[in-house]
Design an enzyme around this catalytic site. Structure first.
Site, mmCIF file in Angstrom:
data_model
loop_
_atom_site.group_PDB
_atom_site.id
_atom_site.type_symbol
_atom_site.label_atom_id
_atom_site.label_comp_id
_atom_site.label_asym_id
_atom_site.label_seq_id
_atom_site.Cartn_x
_atom_site.Cartn_y
_atom_site.Cartn_z
ATOM 1 N N ARG A 173 23.477 12.704 63.838
ATOM 2 C CA ARG A 173 22.819 11.372 63.741
ATOM 3 C C ARG A 173 23.483 10.538 64.625
ATOM 4 N NH1 ARG A 173 23.322 11.336 57.498
ATOM 5 N NH2 ARG A 173 25.430 11.561 58.278
ATOM 6 N N LYS B 60 40.348 36.061 62.961
ATOM 7 C CA LYS B 60 41.831 35.548 63.208
ATOM 8 C C LYS B 60 42.527 36.498 63.303
ATOM 9 C CE LYS B 60 42.020 31.118 60.837
ATOM 10 N NZ LYS B 60 42.201 30.166 61.637
ATOM 11 N N HIS C 99 36.939 32.577 52.550
ATOM 12 C CA HIS C 99 38.123 33.001 53.509
ATOM 13 C C HIS C 99 39.072 34.025 52.680
ATOM 14 C CE1 HIS C 99 36.438 30.322 56.118
ATOM 15 N NE2 HIS C 99 37.099 29.327 55.842
ATOM 16 N N ARG D 4 51.126 37.725 51.407
ATOM 17 C CA ARG D 4 52.522 38.398 50.805
ATOM 18 C C ARG D 4 52.241 39.496 49.791
ATOM 19 N NH1 ARG D 4 55.761 33.798 52.655
ATOM 20 N NH2 ARG D 4 57.849 35.360 52.194
ATOM 21 N N TYR E 198 56.099 40.514 58.796
ATOM 22 C CA TYR E 198 57.435 41.045 58.943
ATOM 23 C C TYR E 198 57.623 41.760 57.687
ATOM 24 C CZ TYR E 198 57.779 36.304 56.863
ATOM 25 O OH TYR E 198 57.676 35.180 56.139
HETATM 26 N N1 LIG Z 1 36.007 21.703 59.333
HETATM 27 C C1 LIG Z 1 36.376 23.224 59.394
HETATM 28 O O1 LIG Z 1 37.567 23.328 59.916
HETATM 29 C C2 LIG Z 1 35.472 23.880 58.854
HETATM 30 C C3 LIG Z 1 34.276 23.813 58.271
HETATM 31 N N2 LIG Z 1 33.547 24.834 58.030
HETATM 32 C C4 LIG Z 1 32.030 24.613 57.480
HETATM 33 O O2 LIG Z 1 31.318 23.880 58.407
HETATM 34 C C5 LIG Z 1 30.316 22.969 57.719
HETATM 35 C C6 LIG Z 1 30.673 21.513 58.472
HETATM 36 O O3 LIG Z 1 31.967 21.347 58.165
HETATM 37 P P1 LIG Z 1 32.633 19.986 58.836
HETATM 38 O O4 LIG Z 1 32.237 19.767 60.266
HETATM 39 O O5 LIG Z 1 34.148 19.956 58.545
HETATM 40 O O6 LIG Z 1 31.838 18.733 57.997
HETATM 41 P P2 LIG Z 1 31.743 17.153 58.582
HETATM 42 O O7 LIG Z 1 31.894 16.499 57.143
HETATM 43 O O8 LIG Z 1 32.677 16.916 59.595
HETATM 44 O O9 LIG Z 1 30.253 17.080 58.859
HETATM 45 C C7 LIG Z 1 29.696 17.492 59.819
HETATM 46 C C8 LIG Z 1 28.646 16.692 60.600
HETATM 47 O O10 LIG Z 1 27.559 16.257 59.652
HETATM 48 C C9 LIG Z 1 27.052 15.249 59.327
HETATM 49 N N3 LIG Z 1 27.204 14.790 57.955
HETATM 50 C C10 LIG Z 1 28.384 14.821 57.141
HETATM 51 N N4 LIG Z 1 28.027 14.442 55.727
HETATM 52 C C11 LIG Z 1 26.747 14.522 55.831
HETATM 53 C C12 LIG Z 1 25.863 14.142 54.782
HETATM 54 N N5 LIG Z 1 26.311 13.955 53.721
HETATM 55 N N6 LIG Z 1 24.534 14.056 54.958
HETATM 56 C C13 LIG Z 1 24.031 14.531 56.330
HETATM 57 N N7 LIG Z 1 24.870 14.674 57.296
HETATM 58 C C14 LIG Z 1 26.194 14.698 57.301
HETATM 59 C C15 LIG Z 1 27.991 14.318 60.298
HETATM 60 O O11 LIG Z 1 27.333 14.142 61.621
HETATM 61 P P3 LIG Z 1 26.592 12.835 61.650
HETATM 62 O O12 LIG Z 1 26.803 11.520 60.652
HETATM 63 O O13 LIG Z 1 26.832 12.237 62.932
HETATM 64 O O14 LIG Z 1 25.094 13.234 61.610
HETATM 65 C C16 LIG Z 1 29.225 15.073 60.654
HETATM 66 O O15 LIG Z 1 29.696 14.800 61.737
HETATM 67 C C17 LIG Z 1 30.632 22.914 56.473
HETATM 68 O O16 LIG Z 1 29.671 23.852 55.932
HETATM 69 C C18 LIG Z 1 32.165 23.610 56.176
HETATM 70 O O17 LIG Z 1 32.016 24.497 55.169
HETATM 71 C C19 LIG Z 1 33.575 26.120 58.199
HETATM 72 C C20 LIG Z 1 34.917 26.476 58.633
HETATM 73 C C21 LIG Z 1 35.954 25.329 59.112
HETATM 74 O O1 LIG Z 2 36.446 26.484 56.228
HETATM 75 C C1 LIG Z 2 37.258 25.737 56.386
HETATM 76 O O2 LIG Z 2 38.422 25.887 57.106
HETATM 77 C C2 LIG Z 2 39.088 24.988 57.748
HETATM 78 C C3 LIG Z 2 40.684 25.535 57.760
HETATM 79 O O3 LIG Z 2 40.589 26.499 59.028
HETATM 80 P P1 LIG Z 2 41.799 26.919 59.986
HETATM 81 O O4 LIG Z 2 41.219 28.000 60.909
HETATM 82 O O5 LIG Z 2 41.974 25.582 60.561
HETATM 83 O O6 LIG Z 2 42.601 27.392 58.860
HETATM 84 C C4 LIG Z 2 39.493 24.056 56.553
HETATM 85 O O7 LIG Z 2 40.334 22.609 57.134
HETATM 86 C C5 LIG Z 2 38.148 23.333 56.041
HETATM 87 O O8 LIG Z 2 38.271 22.523 54.842
HETATM 88 C C6 LIG Z 2 37.295 24.653 55.490
HETATM 89 O O9 LIG Z 2 36.029 24.011 55.599
#
Ligand SMILES: NC(=O)C1=CN([C@@H]2O[C@H](COP(=O)(O)OP(=O)(O)OC[C@H]3O[C@@H](n4cnc5c(N)ncnc54)[C@H](OP(=O)(O)O)[C@@H]3O)[C@@H](O)[C@H]2O)C=CC1
Ligand SMILES: O=C1O[C@H](COP(=O)(O)O)[C@@H](O)[C@H](O)[C@H]1O
Length: 512
Positions: free
Chosen positions: A144, A281, A339, A445, A482
């Site tokens: 968005r 990983k 995870h 661990r 380790y």
């Molecule tokens: N962050 C991480 O390291 C990881 C995240 N995930 C998964 O990925 C998915 C996204 O995570 P992440 O990127 O951290 O989340 P974010 O909170 O950063 O959301 C991603 C994007 O979605 C839009 N958004 C956020 N909240 C809402 C809402 N309530 N309604 C509509 N749009 C929304 C926003 O974009 P905009 O406003 O521009 O539309 C935002 O930039 C999740 O399912 C999470 O579990 C999985 C592995 C790792």
């Molecule tokens: O799925 C998620 O993983 C990240 C952590 O991933 P990592 O590879 O950086 O260890 C976590 O920060 C996030 O909350 C979760 O949605």
């Protein structure tokens, strides 16, 4: 084996099986998880080698044995507009397809978000660097947030690195990659906005056989809206259309089942790739290698020798603007249920019949089905408060403006889990996960039992814990394996010490 045959070179990023982009029917593998009927049924999927083989030999099954394959009209669901065009049918026959130049458009939905910035764009660039993306690919960011192509490129460029040492022409490659990235701003529930995206894609695809991949990097509550709009307005007219779905896949069994049902109104099962990036990983991949290809470990892998197993995830930063997503899920659904549970299942499973993904999946499911339901008294939860670190004041969870005031969502949890089977009866699997803690680390661990009648017990005093062997698999940072062992300090007398038999990945030449 070339870099494209394994995702291991992308260890710290989201893992894509390069073959995801091939013109083939998806089948089971290790990188993608497919939840079945209950929340504890976790599956893995990959792309098979030939369509006919995949169709013949693979059938996705839930833990109760019911097929989870593509929906047919008999399911009573609406006609599936996103269904892959089977090879040999559709607009192009198989042989015609071979002669037509194809392209792959990858749309990162939620491109402005944390996951997209931290992992997806860097992983796509890493694949590009390793020549693992198809020749004609384009990347679209969709969210968005208002941005133009240049602003998206600018945002992405800050996150791209040449993470593996001695990279040549990295800057040039980055520039080339960025030139293939475009942005479209739109709402997640607007068919009109997805139709606009479709138009832009068509222009870039330039009449080629167009395959399309949508990566849902968004909060799960909007998965279905996006899939609906993408399927109705932006699915490929002639190639395949696939969707990568991020965890958590629902909040519980019921919502997970409901999500599957809803997605299947628009997608066939073989178009859905459920991902858990922890399976990509390096150390998690190595867990099975360590255990099944070294005779020294497998005999010890049971209640007879192992006292407890700890699965630890900690981050030294809080939600930082991700409260919109996180607050609806909490740490148990964000980290533990996917995870850590994946790692637990891999750790505890019996030897699979083969390395075939379905065989591994079947063993993992048995572990999950043998698990005792978690009791409330075996769980501790908490939420981080404001604290200072290095003289810097860090906000409390509820100070995050994206977190609802007064939220009681846990950001920390610890739980003791038990697997009631012959191998693990009575061995606690201790999971700990938390945000805004003191360190960032993920570890497995394994603590072994005391040596019965230890001849050297006097050298350890009364604290026999000091003398137990411990195997540590440090997933991050500084990947390492380790083993803590007891040995004699060289010299006169009998002084004992605990040393580490150490495999530091950093020091290993394999990674270079
Ligand atoms: N962050 C991480 O390291 C990881 C995240 N995930 C998964 O990925 C998915 C996204 O995570 P992440 O990127 O951290 O989340 P974010 O909170 O950063 O959301 C991603 C994007 O979605 C839009 N958004 C956020 N909240 C809402 C809402 N309530 N309604 C509509 N749009 C929304 C926003 O974009 P905009 O406003 O521009 O539309 C935002 O930039 C999740 O399912 C999470 O579990 C999985 C592995 C790792
Ligand atoms: O799925 C998620 O993983 C990240 C952590 O991933 P990592 O590879 O950086 O260890 C976590 O920060 C996030 O909350 C979760 O949605």
């Amino acid at each position: 084996m070339g870099p494209c045959s394994s995702a291991s070179s992308l260890s710290s990023s989201t893992s894509f099986t390069p073959s995801l982009f091939k013109n083939e029917t998806p089948r089971l593998s290790k990188f993608f998880i497919l939840p079945g009927k209950s929340h504890s049924s976790l599956w893995v999927s990959q792309v098979g080698s030939t369509t006919t083989l995949a169709r013949k030999h693979f059938q996705l099954k839930s833990s109760n044995g019911h097929p989870l394959d593509a929906v047919s009209s008999h399911d009573g669901l609406v006609e599936n507009p996103l269904a892959s065009k089977p090879q040999g049918e559709g607009l192009f026959s198989f042989s015609e397809q071979e002669n037509v130049e194809s392209s792959v458009s990858i749309t990162v939905v939620g491109a402005s978000g944390d996951l997209a910035k931290k992992k997806i764009f860097p992983a796509l660039f890493a694949l590009y660097y390793e020549d693992c993306l198809p020749k004609n690919f384009i990347v679209f960011g969709y969210a968005r947030t208002k941005m133009n192509d240049e602003e998206l490129r600018n945002m992405i460029s800050k996150t791209l690195t040449c993470r593996i040492d001695r990279r040549e022409n990295c800057e040039d490659k980055m520039e080339q990659f960025l030139q293939r990235c475009f942005y479209h701003s739109g709402q997640y529930d607007s068919e009109e906005h997805f139709a606009e995206l479709d138009k832009k894609m068509k222009m870039k695809e330039d009449g080629k056989l167009a395959h399309r991949l949508f990566y849902l990097s968004i909060p799960p509550n909007i998965f279905v809206n996006v899939v609906k709009c993408a399927s109705l307005r932006a699915s490929s007219a002639n190639g395949w259309t696939r969707v990568i779905v991020e965890k958590p896949f629902g909040r519980d069994s019921e919502s997970s089942g409901e999500l599957t049902r809803c997605l299947k109104q628009y997608l066939a099962e073989d178009q859905i790739f459920r991902i858990d990036h922890y399976l990509g990983k390096e150390l998690v991949e190595n867990l099975s290698v360590l255990r099944f290809s070294n005779l020294v470990f497998e005999p010890l892998w049971s209640r007879s020798y192992i006292r407890n197993v700890q699965l630890i995830f900690s981050e030294d930063f809080g939600t930082e603007g991700r409260g919109g997503y996180f607050d609806n899920y909490g740490i148990i659904r964000d980290i533990m249920q996917n995870h850590l549970l994946q790692i637990l299942a891999l750790f505890a499973m019996e030897t699979p019949v083969s390395l075939d993904a379905e065989d591994i999946r079947n063993e993992k499911v048995k572990v999950l089905r043998s698990m005792r339901p978690l009791l409330l008294e075996d769980v501790v939860v908490g939420q981080y408060k404001g604290h200072s670190k290095g003289g810097k004041l860090l906000p409390a969870y509820t100070d995050d403006p994206t977190v609802p005031k007064g939220s009681v969502t846990p950001t920390f949890a610890a739980a003791a889990l038990f697997i009631d089977n012959a191998r693990w009866d009575g061995v606690p699997f201790l999971m700990k996960a938390g945000k805004a803690l003191y360190t960032r680390r993920a570890e497995i661990r394994v603590q072994f039992r005391h040596v019965p009648g230890n001849l050297y017990r006097r050298n350890f005093g009364t604290d026999l814990d000091k003398a137990t062997n411990e195997l540590v698999l440090r997933v991050q940072p500084d990947e390492a394996i380790y083993l803590k062992i007891n040995n004699k300090i060289p010299g006169l007398g009998m002084r004992l010490d605990r040393s580490d038999l150490n495999l530091l990945y950093r020091a290993s030449s394999i990674i270079n």
